[in-house]
Design a protein around this motif. Structure first.
Motif, PDB file in Angstrom:
ATOM      1  N   HIS B  54      41.063  32.553  46.031  1.00 40.78           N
ATOM      2  CA  HIS B  54      41.684  33.015  47.529  1.00 40.78           C
ATOM      3  C   HIS B  54      41.548  34.493  47.441  1.00 40.78           C
ATOM      4  O   HIS B  54      41.389  35.071  46.425  1.00 40.78           O
ATOM      5  N   TYR B  55      41.866  34.994  48.510  1.00 39.90           N
ATOM      6  CA  TYR B  55      41.992  36.544  48.830  1.00 39.90           C
ATOM      7  C   TYR B  55      43.308  36.824  49.216  1.00 39.90           C
ATOM      8  O   TYR B  55      43.968  36.298  50.186  1.00 39.90           O
ATOM      9  N   PRO B  56      44.070  37.360  48.174  1.00 39.27           N
ATOM     10  CA  PRO B  56      45.653  37.513  48.419  1.00 39.27           C
ATOM     11  C   PRO B  56      45.988  38.323  49.617  1.00 39.27           C
ATOM     12  O   PRO B  56      45.049  39.198  49.764  1.00 39.27           O
ATOM     13  N   GLY B  57      46.707  37.942  50.417  1.00 40.33           N
ATOM     14  CA  GLY B  57      47.109  38.452  51.804  1.00 40.33           C
ATOM     15  C   GLY B  57      46.445  37.653  52.694  1.00 40.33           C
ATOM     16  O   GLY B  57      47.140  37.029  53.582  1.00 40.33           O
ATOM     17  N   MET B  58      44.882  37.926  52.824  1.00 43.42           N
ATOM     18  CA  MET B  58      44.389  37.238  54.001  1.00 43.42           C
ATOM     19  C   MET B  58      44.426  35.764  53.994  1.00 43.42           C
ATOM     20  O   MET B  58      44.532  35.030  54.800  1.00 43.42           O
TER      21      MET B  58
END
Lengths: 88, 152
Positions: B54-58
């Protein structure tokens, strides 16, 4: 001229990260460069001898928002490049 | 109310359900919960491992946007979404959705909606390992069509 370029940090995810062998990098591009110009720079830097990077298959987020390839990049932008998401 | 978490750790349906009940304090008439599991059989073979990146934040933002869409569409009292990332194995819990509402129809529909949109709009990349080969996978046509059906 130095002042006419900017250095930006770019993050890579998933299969692209694996292909490039890095999760992030710093790249110097001319001021007012677009996402498309940045992608070509990455292709030149990493994909010279291979077809590792098919630009048309990539997606780009700037400051965690999906953008089109004509988006102009600024020095403090958070840029991420990745293949299409799979979903949860 | 809503809560979105992306985490490597497993979750407890009971604990999350109880925490939701405690927050609701008697206002809800329905609490619908869904737990997704990692399947051993995919369309292409037996899966021995599943890796979620995953893309932390997005990623959290993408799930919060799905939650907001559900809240705009139905009358909901609480939404909890927990999605796991990292290395998972068949039978592992991968996703939890809990939705509370005054009446059951809203909670049932919103739960299905949130799951359908998670499958196509949440920012995750999945890699399956099957028969000693690891492959990054794409959204299935079925997932895409289920998600599109909600767009009227």
């Amino acid at each position: 001229m130095r002042s006419q370029s900017i250095t930006i940090q770019v993050k890579f995810f998933a299969s692209l990260k694996e292909s490039l062998g890095v999760s992030q990098t710093n790249l110097t591009v001319p001021v007012e460069s677009t996402v498309d110009m940045l992608l070509r720079k990455i292709q030149d830097t990493y994909g010279k001898d291979s077809q590792l990077i098919d630009i048309s298959s990539l997606r780009v987020a700037v400051n965690q928002q999906m953008v089109e390839f004509d988006r102009v990049i600024r020095e403090d932008d958070e840029i991420a490049i990745f293949p299409p998401i799979t979903g949860g | 109310m809503s809560s979105v978490r992306v985490q490597e750790e497993d979750f407890s349906l009971h604990d999350e359900w109880q925490a939701c009940r405690d927050r609701l304090a008697g206002n809800a008439g329905a609490v619908v919960s869904f737990v997704g599991l990692v399947r051993e059989r995919s369309n292409t073979g037996n899966v021995s491992r599943l890796y979620l990146e995953h893309y932390p934040g997005m990623t959290e933002t993408s799930i919060e946007q799905i939650v907001v869409k559900a809240q705009q569409r139905w009358s909901l009292l609480d939404i909890v979404v927990i999605h796991r990332v990292g290395e998972l194995q068949p039978e592992d819990q991968i996703v939890l959705v809990i939705i509370a509402s005054a009446h059951r129809a809203d909670a049932f529909a919103a739960c299905e909606f949130v799951m359908d949109l998670l499958k196509t709009e949440a920012v995750f990349w999945k890699k399956e390992t099957r028969d000693n080969e690891s492959v990054w996978i794409e959204s299935t046509l079925e997932d895409v069509s289920r998600s599109q059906e909600w767009q009227e």
